[in-house]
Design an enzyme around this catalytic site. Structure first.
Site: not given
Ligand code: MEV
Length: 322
Positions: A100, A104-110, A151
């Site tokens: 999903p 917080g699983l990094g989907s935008s960078a992924a 990420d």
């Molecule tokens: C987000 O996955 C991690 C944060 O530390 C932001 C970042 O590292 O750019 C909250």
């Protein structure tokens, strides 16, 4: 008649979890993150002579009508096309996510990383990992302002990474822990929570700075504890990190409920992972049996999804099983 430059291209990245150091990493403190190899993000790109299109991640249509949440993917395609010598190329972009978004699983960078790799593949443009990192960061800046780069690295790493001041090294240690991940079902906005911590920091640099420094120290202690194979102590640091992150205002009731459910079910420790105020929590368990008890407790407490990451002897990399 000129023939269309390029051919169909393909790119792939994976999800990541931050074990320790979210938020404090933005202020130069260390962090440890781990790719989840079985949760994949793929992108296919086809050069076109008509207007570009986008399909995937719950939306499909012309690129210039894509909702704002796709702006980093569009930027990824633009910067990669320019890098490949085809600035302004029209592309059909299709993405497919096995995990999903905004948890917080990094989907935008992924997603950005997968699109960049697909565009480079489509135009046969070789790029070094550093160049791909720079392109991903350019796209990530659209998604959340001042990304640390964590990420961008972790969603394409082979194994766990240690991040400090922009320098990434591979971790050569293996915690004897099962890691159970629970999705709160709530979208968290990294941009918002990073901005929130920034505002708190600017209002009170001494006390917020001390919390961020302690989060950084926890990461350093955990790296030493990994070498000592002291998993219970790592678990205690996880719970401490969660409470510190909560004190910065990046947790919420749902995340706290999930963390407490894991602790009541026997977790060695638990914390939010990633930007917070939604997204996922992680819990450390000392056996498979305990991991499944924690997973059950997560589901009972209302988790929208769970994953269990098994340790592998000699390395942190394991298999993620639903
Ligand atoms: C987000 O996955 C991690 C944060 O530390 C932001 C970042 O590292 O750019 C909250």
């Amino acid at each position: 008649m000129t023939s269309l430059a390029g051919h169909p291209g393909y790119g792939q990245t994976v999800a990541k979890i931050i074990l320790f150091g979210e938020h404090s990493v933005v202020y130069g403190h260390p962090a440890v993150a781990m790719p989840l190899q079985s949760l994949k993000m793929t992108a296919e790109v086809e050069p076109s002579d008509g207007p570009g299109t986008l399909a995937g991640l719950g939306w499909s249509g012309p690129l210039d009508k894509a909702p704002a949440r796709f702006s980093s993917i569009i930027r990824a395609a633009e910067v990669a096309s320019a890098f490949a010598g085809h600035a302004g190329a029209h592309l059909h972009i299709t993405t497919d996510a096995g995990f999903p978004a905004e948890r917080g699983l990094g989907s935008s960078a992924a997603a950005a990383g997968a699109v960049i790799r697909a565009v480079l593949d489509a135009f046969d443009a070789p790029a070094t990992p550093d160049e791909i990192f720079t392109l991903t960061q350019q796209a990530e800046r659209v998604a959340h302002g001042r990304p640390s780069g964590l990420d961008a690295v972790a969603t394409s790493a082979d194994g766990p990474v240690h991040f400090r001041g922009g320098v990434v090294t591979e971790l050569d240690v293996s915690p004897d822990a099962w890691i159970v991940i629970a999705d709160s079902g709530i979208q968290g906005s990294t941009r918002e929570t990073v901005g929130h911590v920034r505002a708190r920091y600017e209002a009170d640099p001494d006390s917020v700075g001390a919390v961020l420094a302690r989060l950084g120290d926890i990461t350093d202690e955990v790296i030493a504890l990994l070498h000592e194979r002291d998993t219970p102590a790592i678990g205690r640091r996880a719970t401490e990190a969660h409470r510190l992150l909560a004190s910065l205002g990046v947790s919420n009731d749902r995340l706290d409920i999930l963390v407490n459910a894991a602790l009541s079910a026997g977790a060695l420790g638990a914390k939010l992972t990633g930007g917070g105020r939604g997204g996922c929590v992680i819990a450390f368990a000392d056996s498979e049996e305990s991991a499944h008890r924690i997973e059950h407790a997560f589901v009972t407490a209302g988790a929208a999804g769970t994953w269990v990451h098994a340790p592998e002897p000699g390395s942190l990399a394991g298999e993620v099983a639903r």
